[in-house]
Design a protein around this motif. Structure first.
Motif, mmCIF file in Angstrom:
data_model
loop_
_atom_site.group_PDB
_atom_site.id
_atom_site.type_symbol
_atom_site.label_atom_id
_atom_site.label_comp_id
_atom_site.label_asym_id
_atom_site.label_seq_id
_atom_site.Cartn_x
_atom_site.Cartn_y
_atom_site.Cartn_z
ATOM 1 N N ASP A 181 39.040 43.185 -5.299
ATOM 2 C CA ASP A 181 39.967 44.316 -5.320
ATOM 3 C C ASP A 181 39.277 45.585 -4.814
ATOM 4 O OD1 ASP A 181 42.307 45.660 -5.874
ATOM 5 O OD2 ASP A 181 42.208 45.387 -8.041
ATOM 6 N N ASP A 182 40.069 46.524 -4.327
ATOM 7 C CA ASP A 182 39.577 47.832 -3.878
ATOM 8 C C ASP A 182 38.430 47.666 -2.886
ATOM 9 O OD1 ASP A 182 41.347 48.644 -5.809
ATOM 10 O OD2 ASP A 182 39.841 49.402 -7.205
ATOM 11 N N ASP A 204 41.432 48.481 0.018
ATOM 12 C CA ASP A 204 41.835 49.555 -0.899
ATOM 13 C C ASP A 204 42.917 50.433 -0.278
ATOM 14 O OD1 ASP A 204 41.235 50.902 -3.518
ATOM 15 O OD2 ASP A 204 41.082 52.596 -2.143
ATOM 16 N N GLU A 238 46.808 46.876 0.304
ATOM 17 C CA GLU A 238 47.608 47.517 -0.749
ATOM 18 C C GLU A 238 47.907 48.955 -0.342
ATOM 19 O OE1 GLU A 238 45.325 47.354 -4.452
ATOM 20 O OE2 GLU A 238 44.205 49.119 -3.873
HETATM 21 CA CA CA Z 1 43.384 47.692 -5.786
#
Ligand code: CA
Ligand code: C2E
Ligand code: CA
Ligand code: CA
Length: 281
Positions: A181-182, A204, A238
């Motif tokens: 993630d990110d 991200d 995202e």
């Molecule tokens: Ca994220």
């Protein structure tokens, strides 16, 4: 402290460590929130940029407070991480999703089975019993590990890379998909990326949202998509807030998109109807 069990006494210890009555009362409120069913799982769709199908959803927790209203995760997740209480939240979110598993699947022949992404914290990765705990919850609800994706930030891994590697290997052996993630915001180690049993990178939202204005953000997005594909990984963007961002990501061969342009996080009960509307758009 990473090995501590989140028993009531130890939670109080943790709270007292920071020696603030506010911390103590927030912690007891949070425990109370779990017991009184005040936490809510919201789902946000992840959509295939190739087919337009809803392939996955990310579970994002909220706190429906009796007097203060709907509290966003950033107001209590960092605190829960600090005190170790996050481990109970992670298991609660996983249990909620596994319990409602069947109701989330589209009626055949509409669409493919839904994968649900759950956010893990560094505390989960440091708990040697965490993989076994998830296995118990899967068995309880008759759910399949392959239908879950576990999202982990780079910093959660780099806190203790060896311990994280052991846990991630066990989770992967259990059949869970793993996502970073990110991606791009932590101090990522490409060496670990190669070593770990990772299936997906999530770019991200800061880069995705900046893509239209800042050429550097655009280059970072493009390079991350290439890196992921060269390593055989799925790549998700995202923070897709505009039709222009969706179109650009499609041209760049990004696999999946998540963002307000398609759907905001919504209560689990609203998800099936949202999906029907999306498929008929
Ligand atoms: Ca994220
Ligand atoms: P995250 O894991 O990076 O989740 C994505 C966040 O971006 C979510 O915020 C989502 O609502 C938001 N987002 C999605 N699309 C867009 C968009 O197009 N524009 C903008 N501006 N934002 C978008 P949310 O739900 O407020 O969650 C914030 C963070 O709280 C999450 O970031 C995650 O780090 C943490 N969090 C939420 N639920 C959980 C949980 O169950 N466990 C753990 N450990 N952390 C959680
Ligand atoms: Ca996430
Ligand atoms: Ca984030």
């Amino acid at each position: 402290t990473a090995k501590r069990n989140t028993t009531v006494t130890q939670l109080y210890d943790a709270a007292l460590d920071s020696s603030s009555t506010q911390t103590l009362s927030l912690l007891s409120e949070l425990r109370h929130a779990v017991q009184n069913h005040e936490l809510r799982v919201f789902l946000q769709p992840k959509i295939s940029l190739k087919t337009g199908e809803v392939v996955a959803a990310e579970a994002l927790v909220r706190w429906q407070h009796p007097t203060r209203g709907l509290i966003p995760p950033m107001a209590f997740i960092p605190f829960a991480e600090q005190t170790g209480f996050i481990r109970q939240i992670t298991l609660w979110v996983f249990d909620e999703v596994a319990r409602q598993w069947d109701s989330l699947q589209p009626a055949a022949p509409r669409g493919q089975p839904l994968r649900v992404a759950i956010n893990l914290s560094t505390r989960d990765l440091m708990d040697p019993d965490f993989p076994a705990k998830l296995a118990v919850l899967l068995a309880t609800h008759g759910a399949s590990s392959a239908s879950f994706c576990l999202e982990i930030t780079e910093s959660a891994i780099m806190d203790d890379p060896l311990r994280a590697e052991t846990t991630l290997n066990q989770l992967s052996e259990l059949g869970f998909k793993l996502s970073i993630d990110d991606f791009g915001t932590g101090y990522s180690s490409l060496a670990y990326l190669k070593r770990l049993p990772v299936d997906e990178l999530k770019i991200d939202k800061s880069f995705v949202m900046g893509m239209g204005n800042d050429p550097d953000d655009g280059k970072i997005v493009r390079s991350t998509i290439d890196l992921a594909h060269n390593l055989g990984l799925n790549v998700v963007a995202e923070g897709v807030e505009t039709a222009a961002a969706w179109e650009l990501l499609r041209e760049l061969s990004c696999d999946e998109a998540q963002g307000y342009h398609m759907g905001k996080p919504m209560p689990v009960a609203e998800f099936p109807a949202w999906r029907e509307r999306w498929l008929q758009r």
